[in-house]
Design a protein around this motif. Sequence first.
Motif, short mmCIF file in Angstrom:
data_model
loop_
_atom_site.label_atom_id
_atom_site.label_comp_id
_atom_site.label_asym_id
_atom_site.label_seq_id
_atom_site.Cartn_x
_atom_site.Cartn_y
_atom_site.Cartn_z
N VAL A 1 0.87 -1.20 0.00
CA VAL A 1 0.00 0.00 0.00
C VAL A 1 0.89 1.24 0.00
O VAL A 1 1.93 1.27 0.68
N ARG A 2 0.47 2.25 -0.77
CA ARG A 2 1.25 3.49 -0.80
C ARG A 2 1.24 4.15 0.58
O ARG A 2 0.23 4.14 1.28
N ALA A 3 2.36 4.73 0.94
CA ALA A 3 2.43 5.48 2.21
C ALA A 3 1.46 6.65 2.15
O ALA A 3 1.39 7.36 1.15
N GLY A 4 0.69 6.88 3.14
CA GLY A 4 -0.30 7.95 3.18
C GLY A 4 -1.68 7.49 2.75
O GLY A 4 -2.64 8.25 2.83
N MET A 5 -1.79 6.24 2.24
CA MET A 5 -3.08 5.71 1.80
C MET A 5 -3.51 4.54 2.68
O MET A 5 -4.44 3.81 2.32
N ALA A 6 -2.85 4.36 3.82
CA ALA A 6 -3.15 3.21 4.67
C ALA A 6 -4.58 3.27 5.19
O ALA A 6 -5.18 2.22 5.48
N GLN A 7 -5.14 4.50 5.32
CA GLN A 7 -6.50 4.60 5.84
C GLN A 7 -7.52 4.02 4.88
O GLN A 7 -8.64 3.69 5.27
N LYS A 8 -7.14 3.90 3.63
CA LYS A 8 -8.05 3.33 2.65
C LYS A 8 -8.28 1.83 2.89
O LYS A 8 -9.33 1.29 2.54
N ILE A 9 -7.20 1.15 3.39
CA ILE A 9 -7.28 -0.30 3.59
C ILE A 9 -6.90 -0.57 5.05
O ILE A 9 -5.70 -0.70 5.37
N PRO A 10 -7.87 -0.64 5.93
CA PRO A 10 -7.56 -0.89 7.34
C PRO A 10 -6.92 -2.28 7.51
O PRO A 10 -7.33 -3.25 6.86
N GLY A 11 -5.94 -2.32 8.37
CA GLY A 11 -5.30 -3.61 8.63
C GLY A 11 -4.09 -3.46 9.52
O GLY A 11 -3.87 -2.41 10.14
N ILE A 12 -3.27 -4.53 9.56
CA ILE A 12 -2.08 -4.58 10.44
C ILE A 12 -0.84 -4.35 9.60
O ILE A 12 -0.64 -4.99 8.57
#
Length: 745
Positions: free
Chosen positions: A187-198
Amino acid sequence: MRDVLEVLEFPKVRALLAERAKTPLGEELALALSPLPKEEAERRLALTQEALAYYPYTLPEAGALREAYRKAQEGARLSGPELLKAARVLEEALALKEELLALQNHLGQVAAGIGEHGAFLQRVKKTLDEEGSVRDEASPRLLSLRRELKPLRQQILDRLYALLDRHPEAVQDRFVTLRRERYCIPVRAGMAQKIPGILLDESESGATLFIEPLSVVKLNNRLQSLRFQEEEEVNRILRELSEALAQDEALPGTLRALALLDLIQAQAALARDLGLKKPQFGEGYELWEAFHPLIPNPVPNSFSLDEEKRLILISGPNMGGKTALLKTLGLAVLMAQAGLFVAAKRATLAWPDRVFADIGDEQSLQENLSTFAGHLQRLKEMLEGATARSLVLIDELGSGTDPEEGAALSQAILEALLEKGVKGLVTTHLSPLKAFAQGREGILNASMRFDLEALRPTYELLLGMPGRSYALAIARRLALPEAVLGRAESLLPEGGRLEALLAELEGERLRLKEERNRLQAELAQVEALRKQLAEREARFEEERLERLKALEEEIRKELLRVEAELKALREKARTQGKRDALRELLALRERYAKQAPPAPPLSGLAAGQMVEIASLRRSGKLLELRGEEALVQVGPVKMTVKAKELTPLKAPEAPKALGLKPKREVREVNLRGLTVEEALLEVDHALEEARSLGLATLRLLHGKGTGALRQAIREALRRDKRVETFADAPPHEGGHGVTVVVLKG
């Protein structure tokens, strides 16, 4: 005494042998090789002979098998590839066993020591695939776990790829990867909120985060649990296989057999590479063209030791090969006792109870002894321990001390060894010892030849002649002042006169050698001439046979042509008239009578006369001369004999004329082997020709057989108007097998 193996350089032979081993097992056996009991040494020699004839056979990697077996016995769990490798080595060993057992010889007996290992091999085949991985079917539990793992893994991948497709703007690349043994996506840095996870990991630049989405956390947990269980089951299966290998009772025997087979092929390779030969064991020592196996381009020498010639005293200049000759004999004995072929074209060796060797001049530092004292210590051990079955090798006897005292002591030692009946070789420079050995029973003088012209040794052993030191001869060749040389000669003691005598003897020997070489050269020329004559005779014989064959072919063709002409005349007589055919037949006979050269009479012999056969002491009538052979009729029998065995007999006086008409010629026709139709046709032709020629009788040879041919011929004769009568021939002229026909006049 120093180890005789070291003194005679036997470890170097072992090193050469180890270089030719194919496995660590064979290499270890080679490096540990030493003299064996006689029975085992003879078996090893036989094995080497067979391996040379069957060389090479393919050996499996026994080192890998032994290492796997060692680890298994120590309780280690072997990996799948290690167990698979061990199994393949065992399969190759079993194939080798089957191959060698078929030979039904000593090699087959060694191969019989390879075990069966069927239970272990069957388990490996059932448990491991061709890569060494544990099969799904290795156990019910493993099969169940893997059946659950595969769909679960696919389910995780499907969810992750679906998530990647829903959020293309958030992912760096469309792929699924593993981090910390868990499936995740980049996942691109700064887009982690798009794909919740660990967050499991991030790239070195920090631009990519590896996130395990919450939707697959439980599935990853289950997958991880199943993986742990699978690994535990696989380890259990591999542990059981390792224990099965460790408990295989036949495996040590297999390893021993493979090690010995490797050693034997190494011995065969050493024999082939160095030109070694199989020795025979006997009472004495006889070596033919023996050489030192560790010296490049060695000069071979021949010598023997027996009850009459127990010791050979070798003298001559330094660096002449005396020490190498001692080691040649010593190494040959040790190698034979170790089951190795020896460095000789042919060798018969005794089996000594012990080999004593005093070679070299090392000081005994441990006992603080001088070089001479070290020699004496070793000689003392020989005198105390040697028996009539021992072999002694003594280098430079009497050196290292005063020459006179050394010579006296050395002679006493030689006398003691001769008294014991010991056999061996001794080298020396002392002239008194050469004089002692000359003509002495049990000991023979010998020397190493030196080329005075080239000022170099030849390394050739000369039996029966002591050697010279060549000090003055070499000095004269190097042009030292003659005054100095003359003074040196005048100062020579008694031994100096012996040197002069040896020089005279050597000159005589060289003269005789030159004479022998001249005679050998002449003999070689005679042999070459003999071969040339033999080859010329063979060529002449070949040409004669070729010409004879060509002549026979020409005659055969001529006969075929004549037969064709006769057949044509018969047909002409049948269709056009007998008188014209008869004229042509007579012309044909006259023509061939002119072509045939008259046979020259042989020793007054001529066809028709009575002769005596010397070898049979019987007389008979000479019917025909055939070159060197003749056809003679003795009574009712016709035989072929050598013409030179015949002696003409005086012709009997002609009977007074009684007014009887001379008998006309009798013709004979051979009908044997013909069919009835062919025979009847031949009879008709013969009757017609006989009548045309005015013959009174005709003999038909039809044989006895079943009587069918005889009966058919006689039925035809009864109906033939040209026949007056017919009957069987007299018993001595063919009896029932011949019909004699009387023609009408």
